[in-house]
Design a protein around this motif. Structure first.
Motif, short mmCIF file in Angstrom:
data_model
loop_
_atom_site.label_atom_id
_atom_site.label_comp_id
_atom_site.label_asym_id
_atom_site.label_seq_id
_atom_site.Cartn_x
_atom_site.Cartn_y
_atom_site.Cartn_z
N ALA A 179 1.13 -0.75 -0.05
CA ALA A 179 -0.31 -0.20 0.31
C ALA A 179 0.65 1.18 0.25
O ALA A 179 0.67 2.11 -1.16
CB ALA A 179 -1.02 -0.58 1.46
N GLU A 180 2.09 0.79 1.07
CA GLU A 180 2.68 2.35 0.60
C GLU A 180 3.67 2.80 -0.39
O GLU A 180 3.41 3.76 -0.79
CB GLU A 180 3.66 2.37 2.46
N GLU A 192 2.60 1.83 -3.46
CA GLU A 192 1.32 2.04 -4.94
C GLU A 192 1.59 3.41 -4.19
O GLU A 192 0.85 4.07 -5.36
CB GLU A 192 0.40 1.73 -3.81
N ARG A 193 1.58 4.17 -3.10
CA ARG A 193 0.85 5.16 -2.88
C ARG A 193 2.26 6.29 -3.73
O ARG A 193 1.93 7.29 -4.15
CB ARG A 193 1.19 6.06 -1.57
N ASP A 233 1.51 6.12 -7.79
CA ASP A 233 0.75 6.84 -7.82
C ASP A 233 0.92 8.64 -7.82
O ASP A 233 0.66 9.63 -8.66
CB ASP A 233 -0.47 6.40 -6.83
N LYS A 234 1.47 8.83 -6.45
CA LYS A 234 2.08 10.23 -6.42
C LYS A 234 3.10 10.30 -7.74
O LYS A 234 2.56 11.49 -8.03
CB LYS A 234 3.09 11.09 -5.21
N SER A 256 1.19 9.24 -11.70
CA SER A 256 -0.03 10.05 -11.37
C SER A 256 0.10 11.64 -12.78
O SER A 256 -0.64 12.20 -13.79
CB SER A 256 -0.95 10.19 -11.01
N PRO A 301 8.95 1.74 -0.05
CA PRO A 301 8.80 3.01 -0.14
C PRO A 301 9.33 4.46 -0.45
O PRO A 301 9.84 5.62 -2.01
CB PRO A 301 7.55 3.89 0.61
N SER A 361 10.71 5.75 -4.29
CA SER A 361 10.34 7.62 -4.30
C SER A 361 12.40 8.02 -5.51
O SER A 361 12.48 8.98 -6.25
CB SER A 361 10.53 8.39 -3.47
#
Length: 214
Positions: A14-15, A17-18, A21-22, A25, A114, A118
């Motif tokens: 979940a982390e 994936e965020r 997406d950030k 996207s 995560p 990044s």
């Protein structure tokens, strides 16, 4: 453009994936629900299925797993003597990511962390995808406090300059007030002269009859 997600022995899905997406996207990329794989055969099956659906696939997790590490598995599956296969390593602060591309399709392998995801995205994967698929690059965020304060100072100085330009210059105000003082002084002096002249005329009229009668 859509991309596919595969989680291979990953726990922080979940982390991660965020983070994806950030960053992605903003490039116009989106994804459907991810698929989990816990064994090498499940990973191979998931890849075969995803490659039929999308040009871009992200595999999250499974790095540094020794013999079953994601990069080693994909090397056996994809990295043959075929000259059309392209691979590149993208380093983060602690871990690395990988880009594998063949005939217009791209597989991106990222660690299950995560912060590292990044870093690796910004260190080369985003620019690589932007060039390969003609995508727009995301805008950089300003998180540095010094940069924020500098931008604020520049904005305030601009407002201050506008106010100084729009306000009446001080020298003109000074000249006007001095001119007013001079005019008032002249009027006062003129009033005093007229008063003296009136007094003198009155005295003359008073003394002339008196001296004539004598």
């Amino acid at each position: 453009m859509d991309y596919e997600l595969i989680y291979y022995t990953a726990g922080r899905t979940a982390e991660v994936e965020r983070v994806l997406d950030k960053n992605l996207s903003q490039m116009g990329l989106s994804h459907s629900a991810g698929e989990a794989a816990t064994t090498t055969s499940e990973l191979a099956n998931a890849l075969a299925k995803k490659l039929k659906k999308s040009q871009l696939i992200f595999v999250i997790g499974g790095l540094n797993n020794g013999y079953d590490s994601t990069d080693k598995i994909l090397s056996k599956i994809l990295l043959t003597n075929d000259s059309n296969v392209f691979s590149k390593r993208v380093d983060g602060e602690k871990n690395s990511g990988y880009i594998i591309r063949a005939i217009g399709q791209t597989i991106v392998i990222l660690p299950d962390e995560p912060d590292e995801v990044s870093n690796i995205l910004k260190n080369g994967i985003i620019s690589d995808l932007a060039i390969t698929y003609s995508l727009k690059t995301p805008k950089e965020e300003t998180n540095n406090v010094d940069d924020i304060m500098q931008n604020l100072d520049e904005s305030l100085s601009g407002v201050q300059r506008v106010r100084l330009i729009s306000a009446p210059p001080k020298p003109k105000l000074y000249k006007r007030s001095r001119r007013a003082k001079v005019i008032i002084g002249v009027l006062i002096a003129l009033g005093a002269v007229l008063a003296i002249a009136a007094t003198a005329v009155a005295a003359i009229y008073y003394f002339i009859p008196y001296s004539t009668n004598v």
